[in-house]
Design a protein around this motif. Structure first.
Motif, PDB file in Angstrom:
ATOM      1  N   PHE A 173      -3.634  20.220  17.355  1.00 17.64           N
ATOM      2  CA  PHE A 173      -4.095  20.978  18.514  1.00 17.64           C
ATOM      3  C   PHE A 173      -4.585  22.348  18.043  1.00 17.64           C
ATOM      4  CE2 PHE A 173      -1.082  17.923  20.131  1.00 17.64           C
ATOM      5  CZ  PHE A 173      -1.638  17.496  21.322  1.00 17.64           C
ATOM      6  N   ASP A 174      -5.552  22.872  18.745  1.00 16.47           N
ATOM      7  CA  ASP A 174      -6.118  24.191  18.434  1.00 16.47           C
ATOM      8  C   ASP A 174      -5.424  25.233  19.304  1.00 16.47           C
ATOM      9  OD1 ASP A 174      -7.610  26.466  18.070  1.00 16.47           O
ATOM     10  OD2 ASP A 174      -9.551  25.451  18.140  1.00 16.47           O
ATOM     11  N   ALA A 175      -4.675  26.137  18.668  1.00 18.77           N
ATOM     12  CA  ALA A 175      -3.937  27.153  19.423  1.00 18.77           C
ATOM     13  C   ALA A 175      -4.872  28.112  20.147  1.00 18.77           C
ATOM     14  CB  ALA A 175      -3.015  27.936  18.487  1.00 18.77           C
ATOM     15  N   HIS A 176      -6.082  28.255  19.623  1.00 12.73           N
ATOM     16  CA  HIS A 176      -7.025  29.214  20.200  1.00 12.73           C
ATOM     17  C   HIS A 176      -7.641  28.693  21.486  1.00 12.73           C
ATOM     18  CE1 HIS A 176     -10.895  31.630  20.169  1.00 12.73           C
ATOM     19  NE2 HIS A 176      -9.950  32.544  20.153  1.00 12.73           N
ATOM     20  N   LYS A 177      -7.752  27.372  21.613  1.00 13.74           N
ATOM     21  CA  LYS A 177      -8.320  26.778  22.831  1.00 13.74           C
ATOM     22  C   LYS A 177      -7.576  25.480  23.146  1.00 13.74           C
ATOM     23  CE  LYS A 177     -12.151  25.111  19.940  1.00 13.74           C
ATOM     24  NZ  LYS A 177     -13.600  24.975  19.807  1.00 13.74           N
ATOM     25  N   GLU A 192     -18.782  21.867  15.986  1.00 12.00           N
ATOM     26  CA  GLU A 192     -19.176  20.739  16.826  1.00 12.00           C
ATOM     27  C   GLU A 192     -18.504  19.468  16.307  1.00 12.00           C
ATOM     28  OE1 GLU A 192     -21.649  20.616  13.264  1.00 12.00           O
ATOM     29  OE2 GLU A 192     -21.004  22.202  14.623  1.00 12.00           O
ATOM     30  N   PRO A 193     -18.543  18.352  17.059  1.00 16.02           N
ATOM     31  CA  PRO A 193     -17.948  17.098  16.573  1.00 16.02           C
ATOM     32  C   PRO A 193     -18.701  16.588  15.343  1.00 16.02           C
ATOM     33  CG  PRO A 193     -18.324  17.014  18.953  1.00 16.02           C
ATOM     34  CD  PRO A 193     -19.021  18.229  18.453  1.00 16.02           C
ATOM     35  N   THR A 194     -18.156  16.822  14.165  1.00 16.83           N
ATOM     36  CA  THR A 194     -18.843  16.452  12.926  1.00 16.83           C
ATOM     37  C   THR A 194     -18.380  15.118  12.376  1.00 16.83           C
ATOM     38  OG1 THR A 194     -17.237  17.823  11.752  1.00 16.83           O
ATOM     39  CG2 THR A 194     -19.358  18.825  12.238  1.00 16.83           C
ATOM     40  N   THR A 195     -17.091  14.839  12.435  1.00 19.70           N
ATOM     41  CA  THR A 195     -16.578  13.563  11.925  1.00 19.70           C
ATOM     42  C   THR A 195     -16.734  12.497  13.007  1.00 19.70           C
ATOM     43  OG1 THR A 195     -14.958  14.710  10.553  1.00 19.70           O
ATOM     44  CG2 THR A 195     -14.581  12.384  10.959  1.00 19.70           C
ATOM     45  N   ASN A 234       0.816  -1.217   0.000  1.00 18.84           N
ATOM     46  CA  ASN A 234       0.000   0.000   0.000  1.00 18.84           C
ATOM     47  C   ASN A 234       0.849   1.265   0.000  1.00 18.84           C
ATOM     48  OD1 ASN A 234       0.692  -0.625   2.858  1.00 18.84           O
ATOM     49  ND2 ASN A 234      -0.472   1.214   3.264  1.00 18.84           N
ATOM     50  N   LYS A 235       0.224   2.357  -0.435  1.00 13.68           N
ATOM     51  CA  LYS A 235       0.887   3.668  -0.434  1.00 13.68           C
ATOM     52  C   LYS A 235       1.096   4.132   1.004  1.00 13.68           C
ATOM     53  CE  LYS A 235      -1.669   4.923  -4.613  1.00 13.68           C
ATOM     54  NZ  LYS A 235      -2.802   5.716  -5.123  1.00 13.68           N
ATOM     55  N   PRO A 236       2.011   5.065   1.199  1.00 15.18           N
ATOM     56  CA  PRO A 236       2.185   5.637   2.541  1.00 15.18           C
ATOM     57  C   PRO A 236       0.873   6.236   3.046  1.00 15.18           C
ATOM     58  CG  PRO A 236       3.973   6.322   1.107  1.00 15.18           C
ATOM     59  CD  PRO A 236       2.982   5.627   0.238  1.00 15.18           C
ATOM     60  N   MET A 237       0.620   6.086   4.332  1.00 11.60           N
ATOM     61  CA  MET A 237      -0.611   6.613   4.937  1.00 11.60           C
ATOM     62  C   MET A 237      -0.277   7.614   6.036  1.00 11.60           C
ATOM     63  SD  MET A 237      -3.315   3.414   5.097  1.00 11.60           S
ATOM     64  CE  MET A 237      -2.311   2.330   6.129  1.00 11.60           C
ATOM     65  N   VAL A 238      -1.108   8.656   6.128  1.00 13.59           N
ATOM     66  CA  VAL A 238      -0.966   9.683   7.161  1.00 13.59           C
ATOM     67  C   VAL A 238      -2.204   9.621   8.040  1.00 13.59           C
ATOM     68  CG1 VAL A 238      -0.733  12.143   7.648  1.00 13.59           C
ATOM     69  CG2 VAL A 238       0.392  11.154   5.638  1.00 13.59           C
ATOM     70  N   LEU A 239      -2.021   9.440   9.347  1.00  8.51           N
ATOM     71  CA  LEU A 239      -3.122   9.350  10.308  1.00  8.51           C
ATOM     72  C   LEU A 239      -3.256  10.675  11.050  1.00  8.51           C
ATOM     73  CD1 LEU A 239      -5.186   7.493  11.853  1.00  8.51           C
ATOM     74  CD2 LEU A 239      -3.322   7.013  13.460  1.00  8.51           C
ATOM     75  N   LEU A 240      -4.461  11.256  11.011  1.00  8.04           N
ATOM     76  CA  LEU A 240      -4.733  12.513  11.714  1.00  8.04           C
ATOM     77  C   LEU A 240      -5.511  12.226  12.988  1.00  8.04           C
ATOM     78  CD1 LEU A 240      -5.769  14.878   8.775  1.00  8.04           C
ATOM     79  CD2 LEU A 240      -3.506  14.486   9.728  1.00  8.04           C
ATOM     80  N   VAL A 241      -5.004  12.720  14.122  1.00  7.04           N
ATOM     81  CA  VAL A 241      -5.638  12.485  15.412  1.00  7.04           C
ATOM     82  C   VAL A 241      -5.739  13.817  16.153  1.00  7.04           C
ATOM     83  CG1 VAL A 241      -5.540  11.183  17.573  1.00  7.04           C
ATOM     84  CG2 VAL A 241      -4.581  10.185  15.494  1.00  7.04           C
ATOM     85  N   GLY A 242      -6.871  14.041  16.805  1.00  8.76           N
ATOM     86  CA  GLY A 242      -7.017  15.274  17.564  1.00  8.76           C
ATOM     87  C   GLY A 242      -8.381  15.364  18.204  1.00  8.76           C
ATOM     88  N   GLN A 243      -8.525  16.319  19.108  1.00  8.59           N
ATOM     89  CA  GLN A 243      -9.827  16.560  19.713  1.00  8.59           C
ATOM     90  C   GLN A 243     -10.739  17.209  18.677  1.00  8.59           C
ATOM     91  OE1 GLN A 243      -8.193  17.121  24.279  1.00  8.59           O
ATOM     92  NE2 GLN A 243      -8.639  18.931  23.108  1.00  8.59           N
ATOM     93  N   TYR A 244     -12.007  17.257  18.981  1.00  4.98           N
ATOM     94  CA  TYR A 244     -12.936  17.825  18.012  1.00  4.98           C
ATOM     95  C   TYR A 244     -12.634  19.299  17.769  1.00  4.98           C
ATOM     96  CZ  TYR A 244     -15.686  20.391  21.510  1.00  4.98           C
ATOM     97  OH  TYR A 244     -16.088  21.275  22.477  1.00  4.98           O
ATOM     98  N   PRO A 264     -12.428  10.256  14.200  1.00  5.09           N
ATOM     99  CA  PRO A 264     -13.422  11.017  14.974  1.00  5.09           C
ATOM    100  C   PRO A 264     -12.747  11.948  15.968  1.00  5.09           C
ATOM    101  CG  PRO A 264     -13.957   8.663  14.922  1.00  5.09           C
ATOM    102  CD  PRO A 264     -12.567   8.806  14.368  1.00  5.09           C
ATOM    103  N   GLY A 265     -13.338  13.118  16.161  1.00  7.67           N
ATOM    104  CA  GLY A 265     -12.798  14.055  17.140  1.00  7.67           C
ATOM    105  C   GLY A 265     -12.959  13.522  18.556  1.00  7.67           C
ATOM    106  N   ILE A 266     -11.929  13.658  19.355  1.00  8.66           N
ATOM    107  CA  ILE A 266     -11.959  13.186  20.736  1.00  8.66           C
ATOM    108  C   ILE A 266     -12.573  14.281  21.599  1.00  8.66           C
ATOM    109  CG2 ILE A 266     -10.561  12.404  22.685  1.00  8.66           C
ATOM    110  CD1 ILE A 266      -8.475  11.533  20.519  1.00  8.66           C
TER     111      ILE A 266
END
Length: 554
Positions: free
Chosen positions: A207-211, A91-94, A57-67, A155-157
């Motif tokens: 991470f969200d720099a604003h909060k 709001e938590p959409t994904t 398979n091609k290289p994969m990038v996993l995105l993890v974070g809070q909502y 999904p957003g944590i």
């Protein structure tokens, strides 16, 4: 005589010959590592067996974070187009795992269909059941970025999740892991992340720099990524929403928090920016964001080139864990009674598993970092009959040791050969092409690139000032010697290595002396370096003095 001994000896000394790295990895895994894993039930404790698709398979990038940290917007920014199933909002959409992959036509493949496709590397996700598969889809679309990499949106944590978990555990008593399954729709969210972490090439924590708020649940998720710290990168997103002073404080707080969660001596690389296509709210740090974005893009663009090396590295890590697992299982089997007192002995062994770890570590000279998580292993052992475990079979372990000592070395040579044959392999399209050429490329018109679009030689602006210095250095026949030029150039306090490079760039005719134009050019390059810019490897055409530019043939 004793020909069989010589044959076995040659087999151990002569590594196997492979045509490609991918084929070599498949063969080594199936013939040398998989038998050890199956013999000691490795797949029931750690990770399902690997399949051909995991190596192809091609290289994969996993995105993890809070909502609401911008995971989906980040993918949209990279692709420069929407993808099927995309939803963005505060709001938590994904609420699903979405594998964004290349396809000839745009569409969505549901999870149950996805895990039976032998060409996709997701077949072993079937073990997480329908609760997970109903929340797992593949979004396919024709996009040049996806021709080189695939991206996994998660999904957003939720913030404060662990507080709700603890409260529910006290009220209903299911335990942390059981309630976590309830919180994420009936599947173990951290276990799914671990499965992906083992197989992806890059893990990006947003991470969200604003909060900035790292919830307890997010901390647990990050800890679940242990042993994959080399794949982790951190993005401090939405940094344009706060002032510079506050951004510095947020960055410091993030580094402090990560230092407590990620137990590694190395500092995790943090990229600061605003990864969406909207105007910057506070543009003060625009140059910083541009530089950080380019660094992150370079890191992602290197993934296809380094994919084979990553898979090789992951196979080595898997082999080390499989060996340790074999020692643990065989040690437990050795201690179990054959007839009476089985349950009591089982509890005793599980409770003293830490001591067994220490004994194995001493006897086999194994690093403590190679052992699986103690508490998790104890939980898993409770569900197994220790009498059904297998005793130590040194032949299987010797085969894996032979693979690590000889075959892996030959594959390393093949990895370098493949990299040499494909030096330009990288991610193209989308945001990766947006700043490659033209005036919006990073650093365009700055430093050594200043004056690139101007008809007049940019050094001419300050040449009168440089000429005054030049004529105080006793030029002979219109040129100053290297010794005299050095006296002036060292006043910049730049290291000799830097000044030496500047001299090579400025001495265009390579006669060991500088005329007035070359001297002015040398001072211009010193100025570029003192302003914090990098020197070019070769002198750009617009910096060559007009009198030394070759006249094109008619």
């Amino acid at each position: 005589m004793f020909s069989w001994l010589g044959t076995d000896d040659r087999r151990k000394k002569d590594p196997e010959v492979f045509q490609t790295v991918s084929d070599g990895l498949k063969k080594l895994y199936k013939t040398k590592l998989l038998p050890l894993e199956e013999h000691y039930k490795f797949h029931e404790f750690h990770s399902p067996a690997l399949e051909d698709a995991d190596f192809d398979n091609k290289p994969m990038v996993l995105l993890v974070g809070q909502y609401s940290t911008g995971k989906t917007s980040f993918i949209r920014y990279l692709l420069e187009q929407d993808f099927p199933g995309m939803r963005i909002g505060p709001e938590p959409t994904t609420d699903s795992f979405i594998a964004v992959m290349h396809g000839d036509t745009e569409g969505v493949i549901p999870g149950n269909a996805l895990v039976v496709d032998p060409k996709k590397p997701f077949r072993k996700l079937n073990s997480f059941g329908n609760a997970f598969l109903n929340r797992f889809v593949c979004a396919q679309l024709p996009n040049p970025v996806l021709e080189s990499i695939s991206v996994i949106d998660t999904p957003g944590i939720l913030s404060g999740e662990k507080q709700r978990i603890s409260r529910a555990a006290n009220e209903h008593g299911p335990g942390y892991s059981e309630y976590r399954k309830c919180a994420y729709g009936g599947y173990d969210f951290a276990a799914v992340l671990e499965w992906f972490a083992e197989r992806v090439d890059r893990i990006i924590l947003l991470f969200d720099a604003h909060k900035l708020d790292i919830s307890d649940e997010f901390s647990e998720v990050i800890k679940a990524l242990k042993n994959h710290e080399d794949k982790i990168r951190v993005v401090l997103n939405k940094a344009d929403q706060i002032e510079t002073q506050q951004l510095m404080r947020v960055y410091g707080a993030l580094m402090w928090s990560l230092g407590k969660i990620v137990n590694t001596p190395e500092v995790i690389r943090v990229y600061i920016g605003s990864f969406w296509s909207h105007p910057l709210l506070i543009p003060d740090n625009r140059k910083l964001f541009e530089a950080e974005e380019q660094d992150l893009f370079k890191d992602i663009q290197s993934l296809p080139r380094n994919a084979a090396l990553r898979k090789l590295n992951d196979l080595i890590k898997r082999a080390r864990l499989a060996k340790v697992h074999a020692y643990i299982i065989s040690s437990l089997k050795k201690e179990m009674p054959s007839v009476f007192g089985k349950e009591g002995k089982k509890k005793e062994l599980i409770n003293s598993l830490g001591e067994i770890y220490s004994r194995i570590e001493r006897e086999h000279q194994i690093s403590p970092g190679d052992f699986p998580n103690l508490k998790k292993m104890q939980e898993q052992l409770n569900a197994h009959d220790l009498n059904k475990f297998q005793p130590l079979k040194m032949k299987l372990l010797d085969t894996v040791d032979d693979m690590l000592a000889h075959d892996i070395a030959s594959l390393m040579v093949l990895v370098r050969q493949e990299e040499t044959n494909r030096p330009q392999q990288g991610v193209k399209g989308g945001a990766f092409d947006g700043t490659l050429n033209g005036p919006f490329g990073h650093g365009y018109g700055e430093g050594a690139g200043e004056g690139i679009d101007e008809a007049e030689w940019v050094v001419a602006r300050d040449k009168p000032m440089y000429d005054e210095i030049f004529y105080t250095l006793s030029p002979v026949n219109g040129k100053v010697t290297g010794a005299n030029a050095k006296k002036e150039m060292v006043k910049s306090k730049l290291p000799n290595t830097v000044l030496g490079k500047i001299w090579k760039l400025a001495d265009i005719d390579k006669d060991g002396m500088l005329d007035d134009e070359e001297f002015a050019l040398a001072n211009h390059l010193i100025k570029v370096k003192l302003e914090g810019h990098e020197l070019p490897a070769d002198l750009p055409g617009h910096l060559i003095p007009p009198s030394k530019r070759k006249i094109p043939a008619e």
